[in-house]
Scaffold this motif. Structure first.
Motif, PDB file in Angstrom:
ATOM      1  N   TYR A 134       0.858  -1.193   0.000  1.00 35.67           N
ATOM      2  CA  TYR A 134       0.000   0.000   0.000  1.00 35.67           C
ATOM      3  C   TYR A 134       0.896   1.246   0.000  1.00 35.67           C
ATOM      4  CZ  TYR A 134      -3.537  -3.369   1.524  1.00 35.67           C
ATOM      5  OH  TYR A 134      -4.379  -4.455   1.626  1.00 35.67           O
ATOM      6  N   ALA A 137      -0.430   4.694   1.295  1.00 33.12           N
ATOM      7  CA  ALA A 137      -1.120   4.751   2.587  1.00 33.12           C
ATOM      8  C   ALA A 137      -0.280   5.452   3.643  1.00 33.12           C
ATOM      9  CB  ALA A 137      -1.463   3.343   3.054  1.00 33.12           C
ATOM     10  N   GLU A 174      -5.696   6.079   2.204  1.00 35.20           N
ATOM     11  CA  GLU A 174      -5.693   4.802   2.889  1.00 35.20           C
ATOM     12  C   GLU A 174      -4.825   4.883   4.144  1.00 35.20           C
ATOM     13  OE1 GLU A 174      -6.399   1.024   0.160  1.00 35.20           O
ATOM     14  OE2 GLU A 174      -4.593   2.133  -0.455  1.00 35.20           O
ATOM     15  N   ASN A 195     -11.457   2.584   4.359  1.00 39.19           N
ATOM     16  CA  ASN A 195     -10.120   2.469   3.774  1.00 39.19           C
ATOM     17  C   ASN A 195      -9.032   2.396   4.843  1.00 39.19           C
ATOM     18  OD1 ASN A 195     -10.376   5.093   4.651  1.00 39.19           O
ATOM     19  ND2 ASN A 195      -9.541   6.032   2.780  1.00 39.19           N
ATOM     20  N   HIS A 197      -6.789  -0.281   6.940  1.00 37.08           N
ATOM     21  CA  HIS A 197      -6.331  -1.667   6.979  1.00 37.08           C
ATOM     22  C   HIS A 197      -5.699  -1.908   8.351  1.00 37.08           C
ATOM     23  CE1 HIS A 197      -6.942  -1.700   2.623  1.00 37.08           C
ATOM     24  NE2 HIS A 197      -6.309  -0.539   2.613  1.00 37.08           N
TER      25      HIS A 197
END
Length: 351
Positions: A134, A137, A174, A195, A197
């Motif tokens: 990611y 992010a 994110e 969004n 994680h």
């Protein structure tokens, strides 16, 4: 007084590390009596040392400390006190955080083997690999992480300000939240972000305080207020009980350890059920002696926290062990992630 490496049966019953279960044997053989307390104070003065103790420490360690609190609050105190040495009675990542915020001071932990299952649930290599998946992010790390992980973090958070930290981030960005899955679930629930994680880490002690135990305790104590730490496996169950009306919503509080102290002083309840590590009960009972504080799980004792024994503290002050080191470049990056959290406006009440 000696510092032999032994464990008595009484210590094991109190949640002391037990070598039969893979936890290193703690330094034992010293009683926390008046002579011990006087020697601790004498040695600390001679070393120009300040003793800090986390809320989860043994009562004798809490009572001898100059300051007691959560890890971040203690680390910030360490940066401000006029002392050459900081003796951090807690687990290793906490002493690292104190060193990060006080690079010019010598930081000692009475037993460097005192680790943390939550901090150990993610390594710097794990985080590098996750970030590669990611790349755009932002990384939000709970303070219960190692210095190396903090050094790879964009913004740190505590349990009391995690929601504010994540809410301050562009909603289209994110977020990688680590390492505690239960705190992450709480943040996701409160912010409504899709969004975010969440790393699947946990504190084995808090995760072991489950919903069935909480429900049984609520049934047995129908008039009690609930103080629930967001790392607990029962946090979702507590909110469910409130939503179903089993417990009035105003009697359920999801709180950091620092928040629990404030809530204890403000409560009008005669009894409070507490879901966190049992060492917290000592400070709660001191803050509000008229309230009956009971653990949701009386076995929720962190064996690593209990490695900081009277013998370990005596050894630390006599021999100058164990010193905590953080590489300057790692400390600089980690310090920046903590500073970004503070700039948001809510420095948090710690873990």
């Amino acid at each position: 007084m000696t510092t032999d490496t032994v464990i008595t049966r009484t210590e094991t019953d109190l949640g002391m590390p037990d070598p039969r279960h893979g936890i290193p044997a703690a330094y034992g053989g010293v009683e926390a009596d008046v002579a011990w307390a006087a020697e601790i104070k004498r040695l600390a003065k001679a070393r120009n040392a300040t003793i800090l103790a986390h809320n989860y420490q043994l009562p004798a360690i809490q009572d001898i400390a100059d300051h007691v609190g959560d890890s971040l609050a203690l680390s910030r105190i360490a940066a401000e006190v006029d002392a050459d040495e900081i003796i951090f009675c807690g687990v290793h990542f906490m002493a690292e955080t104190a060193k990060i915020l006080s690079p010019e001071k010598r930081v000692l932990i009475p037993d460097e083997r005192a680790g943390c299952s939550l901090a150990d649930s993610i390594t710097a290599d794990d985080l590098r690999a996750w970030k590669a998946d990611y790349p755009d992010a932002l990384v939000v790390s709970y303070v219960n992480t190692t210095a190396e992980v903090k050094g790879l973090t964009d913004i740190c958070c505590t349990s009391s300000n995690a929601v504010d930290v994540v809410a301050s981030i562009d909603p289209d960005r994110e977020v990688l939240f680590l390492p505690d899955q239960f705190l992450g679930a709480h943040v996701k629930r409160e912010t409504g972000r899709d969004n975010i994680h969440i790393w699947a880490g946990e504190c084995h002690v808090h995760a072991g305080i489950n919903g069935d135990e909480l429900t049984d305790q609520v049934d047995s104590h129908p008039d009690a207020e609930l103080f629930i730490h967001p790392e607990c496996g029962c946090a979702t169950s507590a909110l469910y009980l409130a939503g179903e009306g089993t417990v009035p919503a105003d009697r359920v509080q999801i709180l950091s350890t620092g928040g629990m102290i404030d809530a204890a002083r403000a409560t009008h309840s005669k009894q409070v059920l507490v879901a966190t590590e049992v060492g917290m009960l000592h400070q709660l009972r001191k803050a509000a002696p008229e309230v009956d504080f009971q653990a949701v799980n009386s076995r929720a004792a962190c064996p690593y926290m209990k490695m900081i024994t009277p013998a370990a503290l005596l050894r630390c002050l006599r021999e100058g062990k164990d010193e905590v080191h953080v590489a300057p470049d790692v400390a600089e990056r980690a310090r920046a992630s903590v500073q970004r959290m503070i700039e948001i406006g809510n420095p948090g009440g710690g873990e």
